[in-house]
Design a protein around this motif. Structure first.
Motif, PDB file in Angstrom:
ATOM      1  N   ASP A 189      -1.343  -4.437  14.348  1.00 37.24           N
ATOM      2  CA  ASP A 189      -0.996  -4.837  12.753  1.00 37.24           C
ATOM      3  C   ASP A 189       0.406  -4.704  12.717  1.00 37.24           C
ATOM      4  O   ASP A 189       1.140  -5.432  11.950  1.00 37.24           O
ATOM      5  CB  ASP A 189      -1.572  -3.994  11.906  1.00 37.24           C
ATOM      6  CG  ASP A 189      -3.051  -4.171  11.899  1.00 37.24           C
ATOM      7  OD1 ASP A 189      -3.667  -4.998  12.162  1.00 37.24           O
ATOM      8  OD2 ASP A 189      -3.733  -2.822  12.054  1.00 37.24           O
TER       9      ASP A 189
ATOM     10  N   GLY B 230      -0.127  -0.827   2.415  1.00 40.76           N
ATOM     11  CA  GLY B 230      -1.077  -1.740   1.625  1.00 40.76           C
ATOM     12  C   GLY B 230      -2.385  -2.184   2.521  1.00 40.76           C
ATOM     13  O   GLY B 230      -3.240  -2.013   2.058  1.00 40.76           O
ATOM     14  N   LEU B 231      -2.106  -2.433   3.698  1.00 43.00           N
ATOM     15  CA  LEU B 231      -3.046  -3.025   4.528  1.00 43.00           C
ATOM     16  C   LEU B 231      -4.188  -1.826   4.604  1.00 43.00           C
ATOM     17  O   LEU B 231      -5.230  -1.913   4.887  1.00 43.00           O
ATOM     18  CB  LEU B 231      -2.614  -3.504   5.934  1.00 43.00           C
ATOM     19  CG  LEU B 231      -3.464  -3.919   6.984  1.00 43.00           C
ATOM     20  CD1 LEU B 231      -4.482  -5.031   6.507  1.00 43.00           C
ATOM     21  CD2 LEU B 231      -2.955  -4.373   7.973  1.00 43.00           C
TER      22      LEU B 231
ATOM     23  N   SER C  16      -2.638   0.558  -7.622  1.00 39.48           N
ATOM     24  CA  SER C  16      -2.978  -0.816  -7.348  1.00 39.48           C
ATOM     25  C   SER C  16      -4.297  -1.397  -8.294  1.00 39.48           C
ATOM     26  O   SER C  16      -5.060  -0.743  -8.589  1.00 39.48           O
ATOM     27  CB  SER C  16      -3.107  -1.127  -5.998  1.00 39.48           C
ATOM     28  OG  SER C  16      -4.419  -0.553  -5.497  1.00 39.48           O
ATOM     29  N   GLY C  17      -4.467  -2.702  -8.196  1.00 38.09           N
ATOM     30  CA  GLY C  17      -5.646  -3.324  -8.587  1.00 38.09           C
ATOM     31  C   GLY C  17      -5.929  -2.760 -10.272  1.00 38.09           C
ATOM     32  O   GLY C  17      -4.956  -2.989 -10.728  1.00 38.09           O
TER      33      GLY C  17
ATOM     34  N   ARG D 234      -4.829   0.644   2.731  1.00 41.29           N
ATOM     35  CA  ARG D 234      -5.744   1.078   1.908  1.00 41.29           C
ATOM     36  C   ARG D 234      -7.045   0.180   2.227  1.00 41.29           C
ATOM     37  O   ARG D 234      -8.178   0.949   1.659  1.00 41.29           O
ATOM     38  CB  ARG D 234      -5.193   0.257   0.418  1.00 41.29           C
ATOM     39  CG  ARG D 234      -4.249   1.015  -0.409  1.00 41.29           C
ATOM     40  CD  ARG D 234      -4.129   0.436  -1.619  1.00 41.29           C
ATOM     41  NE  ARG D 234      -3.647   1.311  -2.648  1.00 41.29           N
ATOM     42  CZ  ARG D 234      -2.429   1.073  -3.248  1.00 41.29           C
ATOM     43  NH1 ARG D 234      -1.824   0.116  -3.226  1.00 41.29           N
ATOM     44  NH2 ARG D 234      -2.160   2.312  -4.361  1.00 41.29           N
ATOM     45  N   ARG D 235      -7.062  -0.800   2.869  1.00 48.15           N
ATOM     46  CA  ARG D 235      -8.203  -1.342   3.422  1.00 48.15           C
ATOM     47  C   ARG D 235      -9.062  -0.974   4.607  1.00 48.15           C
ATOM     48  O   ARG D 235     -10.345  -1.018   4.686  1.00 48.15           O
ATOM     49  CB  ARG D 235      -8.199  -2.794   3.328  1.00 48.15           C
ATOM     50  CG  ARG D 235      -7.692  -3.453   1.960  1.00 48.15           C
ATOM     51  CD  ARG D 235      -7.777  -5.128   2.098  1.00 48.15           C
ATOM     52  NE  ARG D 235      -7.043  -5.655   2.914  1.00 48.15           N
ATOM     53  CZ  ARG D 235      -5.789  -6.008   2.751  1.00 48.15           C
ATOM     54  NH1 ARG D 235      -5.017  -5.359   1.607  1.00 48.15           N
ATOM     55  NH2 ARG D 235      -4.988  -6.504   3.670  1.00 48.15           N
ATOM     56  N   ARG D 236      -8.293  -0.488   5.570  1.00 45.06           N
ATOM     57  CA  ARG D 236      -8.895  -0.036   6.795  1.00 45.06           C
ATOM     58  C   ARG D 236      -7.868   0.509   7.612  1.00 45.06           C
ATOM     59  O   ARG D 236      -6.579   0.517   7.408  1.00 45.06           O
ATOM     60  CB  ARG D 236      -9.359  -1.407   7.440  1.00 45.06           C
ATOM     61  CG  ARG D 236      -8.049  -2.538   7.983  1.00 45.06           C
ATOM     62  CD  ARG D 236      -8.767  -3.346   8.948  1.00 45.06           C
ATOM     63  NE  ARG D 236      -7.525  -4.418   9.108  1.00 45.06           N
ATOM     64  CZ  ARG D 236      -6.528  -4.304  10.027  1.00 45.06           C
ATOM     65  NH1 ARG D 236      -6.510  -3.311  10.745  1.00 45.06           N
ATOM     66  NH2 ARG D 236      -5.967  -5.161  10.197  1.00 45.06           N
TER      67      ARG D 236
ATOM     68  N   ARG E 187      -1.042   6.916  -0.380  1.00 42.79           N
ATOM     69  CA  ARG E 187      -1.362   6.042  -1.704  1.00 42.79           C
ATOM     70  C   ARG E 187      -0.554   6.392  -2.834  1.00 42.79           C
ATOM     71  O   ARG E 187      -0.084   5.630  -3.526  1.00 42.79           O
ATOM     72  CB  ARG E 187      -2.447   6.841  -2.128  1.00 42.79           C
ATOM     73  CG  ARG E 187      -3.760   6.500  -1.172  1.00 42.79           C
ATOM     74  CD  ARG E 187      -4.964   6.944  -1.718  1.00 42.79           C
ATOM     75  NE  ARG E 187      -6.210   6.898  -0.471  1.00 42.79           N
ATOM     76  CZ  ARG E 187      -7.026   5.606  -0.364  1.00 42.79           C
ATOM     77  NH1 ARG E 187      -6.586   4.547  -1.058  1.00 42.79           N
ATOM     78  NH2 ARG E 187      -7.743   5.372   0.742  1.00 42.79           N
TER      79      ARG E 187
END
Length: 295
Positions: free
Chosen positions: A183, A172-173, A273-274, A175-177, A267
């Motif tokens: 991490d 999930g993290l 998501s969202g 997905r952003r970078r 993915r």
């Protein structure tokens, strides 16, 4: 991390030595960068980007302006913990001297320098490669063997696995970078891990599972852009495990092992998501359920 893929000094001969006569694990340091140094009562450890570890009682830096006569005035020659004079330096040459000392010529941001350690010392490379100098300067070398972290059984188990809760959070993290080992350390810490041994054991396995299932791709981040490696996933898994254990415990962070980007398979493993996960008509202000002055 660019130097991870560079610096091989030819193929080893039948006696495990490279073309210029150095034992293969020592010659293979040429071209690599130094990513970590640590110091304890038992000595000093210098770790390269491919997971090679040079350990000895003390390691000394020669001065940036006087390589032959020693350190510049007012500087401490001893390599220290996360020594900024060494981190990021590239090994330009390796020399095995008559008394058993080893000398690594370095190119650092502060200029040319060299790292030298007297015998006894020990150099451990990937897949069990080893060079040892004893008290008298005698040299014993062992070539690399079979994979340690990317065995057939381990790769099969990773391929058959399903994402755990911690892996789903990491995906999930991603997905952003792009992710880095720091991490993974944070997620393991949040799960209650306390001992360095647990971080060193669990961290590489978590990354290996996601890499083998094809949910993450490994590579560099250069000028803000992710650039994937082209090597087989088994080599990536071996690199991650070897280098993480060489650096130790919870220490790995950005640019120390690699970066990891979400793939289409990743993915798909996460699902929508969202806005993608909302029923039709429920994607924000266009929802028929939003009424009044806020419509």
């Amino acid at each position: 991390m660019r130097a991870f893929l560079s610096g091989l000094a030819g193929s080893p001969g039948p006696d495990g030595r490279r073309a210029h006569g150095l034992p293969a694990p020592l010659a293979d340091l040429i071209g690599q960068t130094i990513v970590h140094t640590r110091v304890a009562a038992r000595g000093t450890w210098t770790v390269t980007a491919r997971g090679s570890v040079l350990s000895s009682r003390a390691q000394l830096l020669e001065g940036a302006h006087d390589l032959e006569r020693g350190v510049a005035p007012g500087t401490d020659p001893a390599v220290g913990l996360r020594d900024p004079r060494v981190l990021g330096a590239q090994v330009l040459d390796a020399q095995l001297q008559e008394d058993g000392a080893v000398r690594l010529a370095l190119r650092s941001t502060q200029g040319p320098t060299a790292l030298r350690t007297a015998a006894p010392w020990r150099l451990e490379g990937p897949r069990g490669a080893l060079v040892v100098a004893d008290e008298e300067g005698g040299i014993r070398a062992e070539p690399a063997g079979a994979p340690v972290h990317a065995t057939e059984a381990a790769l099969a188990a990773h391929a058959a696995s399903s994402p755990s809760g911690i892996e789903r959070r990491l995906l999930g993290l991603a997905r952003r970078r792009a992710l880095h080992p720091g991490d993974v350390v944070e997620e393991i810490s949040a799960s209650g891990a306390l001992e360095d041994e647990e971080f060193a054991r669990r961290g590489p396995v978590l990354l290996a599972r996601m890499l083998v299932r094809g949910e993450l791709a490994a590579g560099f981040v250069v000028e803000g852009r992710f650039r994937p490696w082209t090597m087989p996933v088994a080599e990536v898994v071996e690199h991650v495990g070897t280098t993480w254990q060489a650096i130790g415990g919870r220490t790995p962070g950005p640019d120390m092992i690699g970066w990891f980007a979400l793939t289409e398979a990743g993915r798909a493993a996460l699902g929508p998501s969202g806005a993608e996960a909302l029923p039709p008509g429920m994607s924000g202000y266009d929802s028929p359920g939003v009424v009044g002055p806020f419509r």
